[in-house]
Design an enzyme around this catalytic site. Structure first.
Site, PDB file in Angstrom:
ATOM      1  N   PRO A 155      -5.367  -4.949   1.333  1.00 55.86           N
ATOM      2  CA  PRO A 155      -4.793  -6.039   1.993  1.00 55.86           C
ATOM      3  C   PRO A 155      -6.030  -6.398   3.220  1.00 55.86           C
ATOM      4  O   PRO A 155      -5.822  -7.607   3.849  1.00 55.86           O
ATOM      5  CB  PRO A 155      -3.547  -5.319   2.623  1.00 55.86           C
ATOM      6  CG  PRO A 155      -3.419  -3.958   2.277  1.00 55.86           C
ATOM      7  CD  PRO A 155      -4.271  -3.808   1.066  1.00 55.86           C
ATOM      8  N   GLN A 158       0.793  -1.248  -0.199  1.00 54.54           N
ATOM      9  CA  GLN A 158      -0.105   0.126  -0.010  1.00 54.54           C
ATOM     10  C   GLN A 158       0.896   1.174   0.018  1.00 54.54           C
ATOM     11  O   GLN A 158       2.166   1.224   0.301  1.00 54.54           O
ATOM     12  CB  GLN A 158      -1.055   0.008   1.342  1.00 54.54           C
ATOM     13  CG  GLN A 158      -0.056  -0.118   2.445  1.00 54.54           C
ATOM     14  CD  GLN A 158      -1.159  -0.711   3.610  1.00 54.54           C
ATOM     15  OE1 GLN A 158      -2.252  -0.705   3.592  1.00 54.54           O
ATOM     16  NE2 GLN A 158      -0.260  -1.231   4.646  1.00 54.54           N
ATOM     17  N   GLU A 193       0.532  -7.963  12.229  1.00 49.04           N
ATOM     18  CA  GLU A 193       0.700  -6.683  11.189  1.00 49.04           C
ATOM     19  C   GLU A 193       1.191  -7.052   9.955  1.00 49.04           C
ATOM     20  O   GLU A 193       2.362  -7.433   9.844  1.00 49.04           O
ATOM     21  CB  GLU A 193       1.349  -5.310  11.809  1.00 49.04           C
ATOM     22  CG  GLU A 193       1.470  -4.308  10.697  1.00 49.04           C
ATOM     23  CD  GLU A 193       0.281  -3.688   9.924  1.00 49.04           C
ATOM     24  OE1 GLU A 193      -0.516  -3.129  10.729  1.00 49.04           O
ATOM     25  OE2 GLU A 193       0.352  -3.702   8.762  1.00 49.04           O
ATOM     26  N   ASP A 224       0.645 -12.238   7.977  1.00 48.99           N
ATOM     27  CA  ASP A 224      -0.828 -12.171   7.519  1.00 48.99           C
ATOM     28  C   ASP A 224      -1.977 -12.625   8.675  1.00 48.99           C
ATOM     29  O   ASP A 224      -1.842 -13.737   9.197  1.00 48.99           O
ATOM     30  CB  ASP A 224      -1.006 -13.145   6.377  1.00 48.99           C
ATOM     31  CG  ASP A 224      -2.465 -13.091   5.762  1.00 48.99           C
ATOM     32  OD1 ASP A 224      -3.047 -12.458   6.368  1.00 48.99           O
ATOM     33  OD2 ASP A 224      -2.620 -13.534   4.684  1.00 48.99           O
ATOM     34  N   ASP A 271      -8.158  -4.141  13.975  1.00 43.64           N
ATOM     35  CA  ASP A 271      -7.690  -2.621  13.752  1.00 43.64           C
ATOM     36  C   ASP A 271      -7.367  -2.524  12.289  1.00 43.64           C
ATOM     37  O   ASP A 271      -6.105  -2.385  11.966  1.00 43.64           O
ATOM     38  CB  ASP A 271      -6.613  -2.281  14.810  1.00 43.64           C
ATOM     39  CG  ASP A 271      -6.121  -0.627  14.640  1.00 43.64           C
ATOM     40  OD1 ASP A 271      -6.856  -0.028  13.920  1.00 43.64           O
ATOM     41  OD2 ASP A 271      -5.132  -0.179  15.537  1.00 43.64           O
ATOM     42  N   SER A 272      -8.002  -2.695  11.498  1.00 41.94           N
ATOM     43  CA  SER A 272      -7.786  -2.694   9.860  1.00 41.94           C
ATOM     44  C   SER A 272      -7.803  -1.490   9.453  1.00 41.94           C
ATOM     45  O   SER A 272      -8.478  -0.518   9.885  1.00 41.94           O
ATOM     46  CB  SER A 272      -8.614  -3.816   9.314  1.00 41.94           C
ATOM     47  OG  SER A 272      -9.956  -3.430   9.272  1.00 41.94           O
ATOM     48  N   THR A 273      -7.319  -1.618   7.959  1.00 38.88           N
ATOM     49  CA  THR A 273      -7.936  -0.357   7.103  1.00 38.88           C
ATOM     50  C   THR A 273      -9.269  -0.722   6.419  1.00 38.88           C
ATOM     51  O   THR A 273      -9.834  -1.494   7.009  1.00 38.88           O
ATOM     52  CB  THR A 273      -6.803  -0.314   5.994  1.00 38.88           C
ATOM     53  OG1 THR A 273      -6.727  -1.561   5.703  1.00 38.88           O
ATOM     54  CG2 THR A 273      -5.531   0.178   6.448  1.00 38.88           C
ATOM     55  N   HIS A 302      -8.380   4.616  19.604  1.00 41.11           N
ATOM     56  CA  HIS A 302      -7.767   3.645  20.335  1.00 41.11           C
ATOM     57  C   HIS A 302      -7.927   3.465  21.749  1.00 41.11           C
ATOM     58  O   HIS A 302      -8.059   2.257  22.205  1.00 41.11           O
ATOM     59  CB  HIS A 302      -6.059   4.025  20.365  1.00 41.11           C
ATOM     60  CG  HIS A 302      -5.331   4.194  19.046  1.00 41.11           C
ATOM     61  ND1 HIS A 302      -4.734   5.050  18.735  1.00 41.11           N
ATOM     62  CD2 HIS A 302      -5.168   2.962  17.954  1.00 41.11           C
ATOM     63  CE1 HIS A 302      -4.374   4.876  17.373  1.00 41.11           C
ATOM     64  NE2 HIS A 302      -4.777   3.742  16.846  1.00 41.11           N
ATOM     65  N   ASP A 316       0.242   1.060  13.573  1.00 43.15           N
ATOM     66  CA  ASP A 316       0.953   2.309  14.288  1.00 43.15           C
ATOM     67  C   ASP A 316       1.115   2.179  15.683  1.00 43.15           C
ATOM     68  O   ASP A 316       2.004   3.072  16.072  1.00 43.15           O
ATOM     69  CB  ASP A 316       0.059   3.516  13.929  1.00 43.15           C
ATOM     70  CG  ASP A 316      -1.498   3.118  14.483  1.00 43.15           C
ATOM     71  OD1 ASP A 316      -1.802   3.016  15.757  1.00 43.15           O
ATOM     72  OD2 ASP A 316      -2.381   2.926  13.446  1.00 43.15           O
TER      73      ASP A 316
HETATM   74  N1  AG3 Z   1      -7.774   1.927  11.295  1.00 43.51           N
HETATM   75  C1  AG3 Z   1      -8.551   2.644  10.338  1.00 43.51           C
HETATM   76  C2  AG3 Z   1      -9.876   3.181  10.410  1.00 43.51           C
HETATM   77  C3  AG3 Z   1     -10.284   3.587   8.886  1.00 43.51           C
HETATM   78  C4  AG3 Z   1     -10.433   4.814   8.652  1.00 43.51           C
HETATM   79  N2  AG3 Z   1     -10.951   4.969   7.295  1.00 43.51           N
HETATM   80  C5  AG3 Z   1     -11.027   5.841   6.398  1.00 43.51           C
HETATM   81  N3  AG3 Z   1     -10.413   7.282   6.835  1.00 43.51           N
HETATM   82  N4  AG3 Z   1     -11.541   6.279   5.359  1.00 43.51           N
HETATM   83  C6  AG3 Z   1      -7.198   3.029  12.105  1.00 43.51           C
HETATM   84  C7  AG3 Z   1      -5.844   2.776  12.124  1.00 43.51           C
HETATM   85  C8  AG3 Z   1      -5.504   3.355  13.685  1.00 43.51           C
HETATM   86  N5  AG3 Z   1      -4.612   2.383  14.463  1.00 43.51           N
END
Ligand code: AG3
Length: 292
Positions: free
Chosen positions: A175, A43, A118, A149, A168-170, A74, A98
């Site tokens: 991915p 990414q 991660e 993974d 705690d994903s995107t 968090h 992070d």
């Molecule tokens: N995790 C991602 C939250 C998604 C945010 N989405 C967005 N901005 N479109 C947060 C990571 C923090 N540890």
């Protein structure tokens, strides 16, 4: 993405980063400086110094966090499940490179193992280097960091091996896509102990209701207790962010551990027991849509 929707643009305001939301709205930050702009094998990772929000971490064009309001995400993704559980010892974090989620997990004295899986080591590297207050727990002896993974990890981890799983994903593309599917959640259920709890980030009810609905409906096929709670995160699309809560029996509102909550509240910025309860109250359109 059209020409006008490029995430970073030089205009009369100087350098400006915008995350574009559905329906052609967006949120912009004036950028003081670009600290990192790295294409990892998985990414695009960008780190900016903003004028008003401290450092801003962006992945594939989506805001992950700013130093100014990361606590709202968090503290809630961690303390709601950990204080609902009677004695959380083994915690698994999927994603969260992070380090902000881990930082909150290790504040709980009952936790013996905080394992993080991660997928992108580049995120961890950048955050350790530039966001030391967020990536604060990587040296903690309770932490076991695996660069790998999360989907594979939950497939192979032994039955009942965790008390808590935090996802705690995107957003659900690239991915992270497999972290929102039924097979993944079935494995999460399997690797959780009988009083286990899972929490996942679940998008915006305002802008991504179809996804939130899919998450809830999938969890309902597997877990007896499924709820959603929200946190106010000004820098995410719509400012109100949803989390999915699933457990094998523990009710998150009835069972808050008062004694353990006190020091967590005192040492933090966002979480408190009033908010813990209130976060599960949802607007009527959300209740109706999700049938909760
Ligand atoms: N995790 C991602 C939250 C998604 C945010 N989405 C967005 N901005 N479109 C947060 C990571 C923090 N540890």
């Amino acid at each position: 993405m059209s020409e006008q929707n490029l995430p970073t643009q030089e205009n009369a305001m100087g350098l400006v980063f915008t995350e574009w939301f559905p329906e052609s709205t967006g949120l912009s930050f004036r950028i003081v400086q670009t600290i990192e702009s790295a294409q990892s094998p998985l990414q695009m990772i960008e780190l900016y110094e903003t004028e008003t929000h401290g450092k801003l971490l962006v992945m594939d064009g989506c805001v992950m966090l700013t130093e100014r309001d990361e606590v709202a995400y968090h503290e809630m993704i961690v303390h709601v499940p950990l204080l609902s559980h009677p004695n959380p010892k083994r915690v698994l974090v999927i994603g969260g490179g992070d380090g902000g989620t881990l930082r909150e997990v290790v504040r709980h004295p009952s936790v013996e193992l905080a394992r993080q899986v991660e997928i992108d080591g580049e995120v961890v590297r950048i955050c350790k280097e530039h966001l030391p207050k967020i990536a604060a727990a990587y040296d903690n002896p309770k932490v076991d960091l695996i660069i790998g993974d999360g989907i594979e990890h939950v497939k192979t981890a032994p039955d009942g091996s965790y008390d808590i799983v935090l996802i705690d994903s995107t957003d659900p593309f690239g991915p992270a896509l497999g972290l929102f599917g039924e097979e993944f959640y079935r494995n999460v259920d399997r690797i959780l102990a009988d009083d286990g709890i899972m929490v996942c980030q679940a998008e915006s009810a305002w802008y991504n209701m179809p996804m939130l609905k899919v998450i809830v409906e999938t969890l309902q096929k597997i877990f007896p207790v499924v709820k959603t709670f929200s946190s106010q995160i000004p820098v995410y699309p719509s400012g109100t962010w949803s989390f999915g809560y699933a457990s094998k029996g523990i009710d998150p509102v009835a069972d808050v551990d008062q004694e353990r909550a006190e020091p967590i509240e005192e040492g933090g910025q966002y979480y408190n027991r009033d908010l813990h309860k209130a976060a599960f109250a949802q607007p009527s359109f959300v209740k109706r849509e999700l049938g909760l």
